[in-house]
Design a protein around this motif. Structure first.
Motif, PDB file in Angstrom:
ATOM      1  N   VAL A 112       1.080  -1.264  -0.149  1.00 10.88           N
ATOM      2  CA  VAL A 112      -0.009   0.083  -0.070  1.00 10.88           C
ATOM      3  C   VAL A 112       0.876   1.673   0.235  1.00 10.88           C
ATOM      4  O   VAL A 112       1.771   1.421   0.388  1.00 10.88           O
ATOM      5  CB  VAL A 112      -1.271   0.198   1.167  1.00 10.88           C
ATOM      6  CG1 VAL A 112      -2.022  -1.448   1.176  1.00 10.88           C
ATOM      7  CG2 VAL A 112      -0.032   0.257   2.457  1.00 10.88           C
ATOM      8  N   LEU A 140      -1.122   4.071   4.972  1.00  9.39           N
ATOM      9  CA  LEU A 140      -2.086   3.598   5.223  1.00  9.39           C
ATOM     10  C   LEU A 140      -2.419   4.870   6.088  1.00  9.39           C
ATOM     11  O   LEU A 140      -3.712   5.164   6.776  1.00  9.39           O
ATOM     12  CB  LEU A 140      -1.929   2.936   6.921  1.00  9.39           C
ATOM     13  CG  LEU A 140      -1.278   1.762   6.694  1.00  9.39           C
ATOM     14  CD1 LEU A 140      -0.794   1.141   7.981  1.00  9.39           C
ATOM     15  CD2 LEU A 140      -1.634   1.206   5.628  1.00  9.39           C
ATOM     16  N   TRP A 189      -3.818   7.585   3.682  1.00 10.20           N
ATOM     17  CA  TRP A 189      -5.444   8.037   2.741  1.00 10.20           C
ATOM     18  C   TRP A 189      -6.292   7.452   3.357  1.00 10.20           C
ATOM     19  O   TRP A 189      -6.659   6.495   3.810  1.00 10.20           O
ATOM     20  CB  TRP A 189      -5.329   7.165   1.693  1.00 10.20           C
ATOM     21  CG  TRP A 189      -3.762   7.500   0.547  1.00 10.20           C
ATOM     22  CD1 TRP A 189      -2.902   8.012   1.500  1.00 10.20           C
ATOM     23  CD2 TRP A 189      -3.469   7.006  -0.498  1.00 10.20           C
ATOM     24  NE1 TRP A 189      -1.700   8.584   0.445  1.00 10.20           N
ATOM     25  CE2 TRP A 189      -2.066   7.663  -1.014  1.00 10.20           C
ATOM     26  CE3 TRP A 189      -4.072   6.297  -2.061  1.00 10.20           C
ATOM     27  CZ2 TRP A 189      -1.364   7.884  -2.364  1.00 10.20           C
ATOM     28  CZ3 TRP A 189      -3.817   6.230  -3.138  1.00 10.20           C
ATOM     29  CH2 TRP A 189      -2.532   6.904  -3.218  1.00 10.20           C
ATOM     30  N   VAL A 234      -8.156   4.118   2.275  1.00  5.36           N
ATOM     31  CA  VAL A 234      -7.688   2.868   2.637  1.00  5.36           C
ATOM     32  C   VAL A 234      -7.867   1.906   3.325  1.00  5.36           C
ATOM     33  O   VAL A 234      -8.228   0.184   3.166  1.00  5.36           O
ATOM     34  CB  VAL A 234      -5.963   2.952   2.743  1.00  5.36           C
ATOM     35  CG1 VAL A 234      -5.064   1.827   3.033  1.00  5.36           C
ATOM     36  CG2 VAL A 234      -5.343   3.780   1.553  1.00  5.36           C
ATOM     37  N   THR A 278       3.652  -1.269   3.346  1.00  5.82           N
ATOM     38  CA  THR A 278       4.003   0.653   2.585  1.00  5.82           C
ATOM     39  C   THR A 278       5.285   0.956   1.845  1.00  5.82           C
ATOM     40  O   THR A 278       6.181   0.250   2.303  1.00  5.82           O
ATOM     41  CB  THR A 278       3.624   0.929   4.338  1.00  5.82           C
ATOM     42  OG1 THR A 278       4.753   1.363   4.480  1.00  5.82           O
ATOM     43  CG2 THR A 278       2.552   0.634   4.666  1.00  5.82           C
ATOM     44  N   ILE A 295      -2.229  -2.340  -4.353  1.00  2.26           N
ATOM     45  CA  ILE A 295      -2.831  -0.154  -4.118  1.00  2.26           C
ATOM     46  C   ILE A 295      -1.490   0.647  -4.171  1.00  2.26           C
ATOM     47  O   ILE A 295      -0.259   0.838  -3.579  1.00  2.26           O
ATOM     48  CB  ILE A 295      -3.338  -0.347  -2.668  1.00  2.26           C
ATOM     49  CG1 ILE A 295      -3.966  -0.847  -2.356  1.00  2.26           C
ATOM     50  CG2 ILE A 295      -4.226   0.750  -2.688  1.00  2.26           C
ATOM     51  CD1 ILE A 295      -4.854  -0.872  -0.870  1.00  2.26           C
TER      52      ILE A 295
END
Length: 333
Positions: free
Chosen positions: A67, A70, A72, A75, A97, A123
């Protein structure tokens, strides 16, 4: 002290490979040896980890999820969709991340080398997916969630940004708004270009121009939305509505309008994009274009799990889930 597979092998006078074969029901071990190993396992109380058994079988029953951040706002919803679907299938998740740039990617790559997971859900980070291109060649399947309009050469799940923006424009025009101001996100995002395109298409179809001074660049933050509106008001720009490219920007838009004494929706109607949870609790509640973020996470996970189970084939044709306009008091129908 925890009993290990090494302890079992030593007590049974066999190799760790033999113990592993017995644990996983391999047929290469003769019956007497297998019985001896099982007896030692029972005597010592050895409990193999699910991960060790999975790796021995050629599968970790774990998915990696990469991702961008975290923080956003949507999310969490997407993660929940991924987690629910993976756990229902008996798979675990490893979360990575990109917060530390190259250092984060180096850590992720080391786990790829260790075959710590069976497939990857991404993502998409802000930077290109070049670092991911080697994964399928290494036999590690990959599915991208929310490709932001770039249509990567990977299996992906996206949403209808152009259609969503068109719906926002149609809604504002239907309520008599003829001079909308747009607060965009960062221009390098594909979804920003798509949302500008869709919104502008509808205006042109109705003979309405969108002058440059009514398109303001934001940064997908509340502060960016607030600043964009404050500047437009200070410059004397006339507008009767605002289309913000995400809900977080829209919260800043509402704040700036309130500070300037503009009533919403009487003076200015406001529409956002995403339908994050806070959208229903702004003052007034925010009309927005709902992105099916949880469903996107669920769909991408099902695609990956289907591929791993051999029941589905991954292709580069994106799976596109529809957006939906949600009308609330900031721009009532």
């Amino acid at each position: 002290m925890r009993v290990t597979i090494t302890d079992v092998a030593r007590h049974a006078s066999v190799s760790k490979t033999t113990v592993s074969r017995v644990l996983n029901g391999k047929g290469e071990v003769d019956a007497l040896t297998a019985d001896r190993v099982r007896a030692v396992i029972a005597e010592l109380g050895y409990v193999p980890s699910a991960r060790a058994v999975g790796l021995a079988r050629g599968s970790s029953r774990t998915l990696a999820l990469l991702v961008p951040s975290l923080t956003w706002p949507w999310v969490g919803e997407m993660l929940q969709g991924v987690a629910d679907t993976a756990e229902a299938a008996g798979f675990g998740l490893l979360l990575f991340t990109c917060n530390r740039g190259e250092e984060s990617m180096a850590q992720f790559t080391s786990q790829v080398s260790a075959r710590a997971f069976d497939g990857v859900l991404v993502i998409e980070p802000e930077n290109p997916l070049g670092a991911m291109s080697a994964l399928p060649r290494q036999g590690l399947p990959l599915v991208v969630i929310d490709d932001r309009g770039r249509r990567p050469a990977f299996p992906s799940v996206a949403t209808t940004n152009v259609a969503g923006a068109r719906a926002a424009a149609h809604h504002l025009l239907a309520t008599g708004r003829r001079a909308p101001l747009v607060v965009t996100g960062p221009p390098h995002f594909g979804c920003v270009r798509d949302r500008l395109l869709g919104f502008g298409q509808v205006l042109r179809e109705h003979g309405i121009e969108q002058p440059e001074h009514r398109v303001r660049q934001g940064d997908f933050t509340a502060g960016g939305g607030q600043e964009a509106i404050a500047r437009a008001l200070a410059e004397g720009v006339a507008f009767d509505s605002v289309f913000a490219h995400n809900d977080l920007s829209a919260t800043g838009v509402l704040r700036a309008l309130r500070a300037a004494g503009r009533r919403v929706p009487e003076d200015v109607a406001v529409v956002g994009f995403d339908d994050i949870p806070v959208a229903a609790f702004t003052e007034p509640p925010l009309t927005t274009v709902r992105q099916p973020v949880r469903e996107m996470g669920e769909t991408a996970t099902r695609l990956l799990l289907g591929h791993l189970a051999g029941t589905a084939r991954l292709t580069t044709e994106p799976v596109v889930l529809p957006t939906e306009l949600v009308a609330r008091p900031s721009a009532p129908a």
